[in-house]
Design a protein around this motif. Sequence first.
Motif, PDB file in Angstrom:
ATOM      1  N   GLN A   1       0.842  -1.185   0.000  1.00 27.71           N
ATOM      2  CA  GLN A   1       0.000   0.000   0.000  1.00 27.71           C
ATOM      3  C   GLN A   1       0.880   1.238   0.000  1.00 27.71           C
ATOM      4  OE1 GLN A   1      -2.409  -0.430   3.603  1.00 27.71           O
ATOM      5  NE2 GLN A   1      -4.202  -0.877   2.340  1.00 27.71           N
TER       6      GLN A   1
ATOM      7  N   GLN B   1      -2.858   5.579   1.229  1.00 20.27           N
ATOM      8  CA  GLN B   1      -3.855   4.513   1.314  1.00 20.27           C
ATOM      9  C   GLN B   1      -3.795   3.830   2.680  1.00 20.27           C
ATOM     10  OE1 GLN B   1      -3.477   1.513  -1.728  1.00 20.27           O
ATOM     11  NE2 GLN B   1      -5.193   0.304  -0.954  1.00 20.27           N
TER      12      GLN B   1
ATOM     13  N   ARG C   1      -5.516   5.977   5.263  1.00 19.24           N
ATOM     14  CA  ARG C   1      -6.979   5.925   5.144  1.00 19.24           C
ATOM     15  C   ARG C   1      -7.526   4.627   5.725  1.00 19.24           C
ATOM     16  NH1 ARG C   1     -11.204   8.160   2.511  1.00 19.24           N
ATOM     17  NH2 ARG C   1     -12.895   6.747   1.910  1.00 19.24           N
ATOM     18  N   ASP C   2      -6.915   3.496   5.384  1.00 19.83           N
ATOM     19  CA  ASP C   2      -7.406   2.214   5.870  1.00 19.83           C
ATOM     20  C   ASP C   2      -7.264   2.083   7.385  1.00 19.83           C
ATOM     21  OD1 ASP C   2      -7.951   1.624   3.273  1.00 19.83           O
ATOM     22  OD2 ASP C   2      -6.333   0.175   3.012  1.00 19.83           O
TER      23      ASP C   2
ATOM     24  N   SER D   1       4.617   4.086  -3.067  1.00 20.65           N
ATOM     25  CA  SER D   1       3.876   3.514  -4.199  1.00 20.65           C
ATOM     26  C   SER D   1       4.816   3.028  -5.300  1.00 20.65           C
ATOM     27  CB  SER D   1       2.914   4.566  -4.779  1.00 20.65           C
ATOM     28  OG  SER D   1       1.954   4.959  -3.824  1.00 20.65           O
TER      29      SER D   1
ATOM     30  N   GLY E   1      -5.142   8.495  -2.877  1.00 23.25           N
ATOM     31  CA  GLY E   1      -5.072   7.461  -1.849  1.00 23.25           C
ATOM     32  C   GLY E   1      -5.756   7.878  -0.569  1.00 23.25           C
TER      33      GLY E   1
ATOM     34  N   GLY F   1      -9.522   7.813  -1.062  1.00 25.20           N
ATOM     35  CA  GLY F   1     -10.089   6.529  -1.467  1.00 25.20           C
ATOM     36  C   GLY F   1     -10.440   6.457  -2.933  1.00 25.20           C
TER      37      GLY F   1
END
Length: 380
Positions: free
Chosen positions: A42, A46, A49-50, A183, A281, A284
């Motif tokens: 990830q 991202q 966010r998760d 990334s 990211g 989302g």
Amino acid sequence: MTTASVAGASFGYALLWALLFSVIATAVLQEMSARLGLVTRQGLAQALRDTFSGRWYGTVAVILVVAAVGFGNAAYEAGNITGAALGLQGLSGVDGWIWSLLVGGASGALLFSGRYKMIEGVLVVLVLLMSTVFLLTFIMVRPSLAEFFGGMLRPTLPEGSLLTAIALIGTTVVPYNLFLHSSAVQEKWPASEGLDRSLRAARVDTGVSIGLGGLITLAIMSTAAAAFFGSNMEITAANIAVQLEPLLGSASRYFFAIGLFAAGLSSAVAAPLAAAYAVSGALGWQADLASWRFRSIWLAVLLCGTFFAVIGTKPLTAILFAQAANGFLLPICAIFLLLMVNRKAAMGGHCNGLASNLLGAVVVAVTLGLGGLKLYQVLF
């Protein structure tokens, strides 16, 4: 190139400690960023966010990422475009605002086409050639070893140097690179290559790249110090290439201009792209080059940077300000990264150790301290 030149010309070797700190900080943070990307597959945005999804502070984290990377890169982009235009102006004599408009348009066309890789190799060669010239000039000017090591090992802040020190850190430890690198490593080292092998390769790659970059920046600062510091000659867009005259003579102006253009254009494409990956990211959204949402982010950054470059902000001032903005935003991004690489559930046995956390904490403390000191000076 520009920030290091201003630092050396204005304060001699006094800010070499800031460069040394920057190189160490970059190595520490980029290694964490690469490890996060390879272990979790990830990007940093991202992962944030998760991790924080559904919590009130998750919304705060998303807002900070959008502000730090999105708006920060908009300021940074003005410096990129201004730098490239400054190089073209030095070659042609045509007004800088015209070149700024053309550079902004060219960057947008490259991003829309997705074919930037076609010219990336040429730009890299030009930047490396410029770097070699700076290193050779550094050897020729033979700086005083006492002043050289004194500036590197004894932290000082001469009067009026604080913003330049922050800018020097901001141009080396670029906040958006933390998002981009997490990334990019996933594409360079796919999961099929094996985690341990990928981690080793990423560390070697990071160490070599950052070490070479630090050496080049050191050479730029030193040649500028030798050419300008103590000479009562102010460094400007017109005479910035003087530092290369010991090696190139009258050709220094043209050589510096070509290198500045190559460095500026390559960054003018990379910065909006990095902002688009980070913001997508965090929100989302799908990080798809053809997505209108993805394109709208990098386009907004590019347009903002082009606007400020075109309206005629002084070239060196614009570039210095952009790097200083990076320096102010760095601790926010570094704190996010430290939180992510200490998640046992995601990182497993590859979480940060005590040494990495201590080094990361020092980076955050120093950058927060410098930024806080500058705000205090402004307010009081």
